[in-house]
Design a protein around this motif. Sequence first.
Motif, mmCIF file in Angstrom:
data_model
loop_
_atom_site.group_PDB
_atom_site.id
_atom_site.type_symbol
_atom_site.label_atom_id
_atom_site.label_comp_id
_atom_site.label_asym_id
_atom_site.label_seq_id
_atom_site.Cartn_x
_atom_site.Cartn_y
_atom_site.Cartn_z
ATOM 1 N N THR A 15 1.292 -3.490 -9.365
ATOM 2 C CA THR A 15 0.026 -4.004 -9.885
ATOM 3 C C THR A 15 0.143 -5.486 -10.208
ATOM 4 N N LYS A 67 2.338 1.704 -3.484
ATOM 5 C CA LYS A 67 1.312 2.219 -4.397
ATOM 6 C C LYS A 67 1.127 3.720 -4.199
ATOM 7 N N ASN A 85 0.829 -1.211 0.000
ATOM 8 C CA ASN A 85 0.000 0.000 0.000
ATOM 9 C C ASN A 85 0.863 1.260 0.000
ATOM 10 N N PHE A 137 4.717 1.303 -10.384
ATOM 11 C CA PHE A 137 3.274 1.095 -10.424
ATOM 12 C C PHE A 137 2.928 -0.202 -11.158
#
Length: 92
Positions: free
Chosen positions: A56, A19, A16, A52
């Motif tokens: 993902t 991200k 988290n 990113f």
Amino acid sequence: MEKENVNKRVQIQWINCAKAAAMIAVLVIHGFNILYTNFEVARTVDWALSLFIIITGMGAYISNSRSNLSWGKAYFKSVKNILYYKSNTKFN
């Protein structure tokens, strides 16, 4: 490092945080010529898109490893859910 949320899914805190860092860096990149004009600022966050994409992919891998579906079945189930949601959404 991990915490349970209301849905009983385990959230990995460092993912988290990564991200969030990637999202902020992407916003900095998109703010070029609006928030700042120094190209060196944009160069310091070149890693944002790569991070990113990696995060993902890791999230997809972790999510899929918790289910009993193969990658292909999980992909088509996700596409079906997206299309079904879109077709049943009514816009005013």
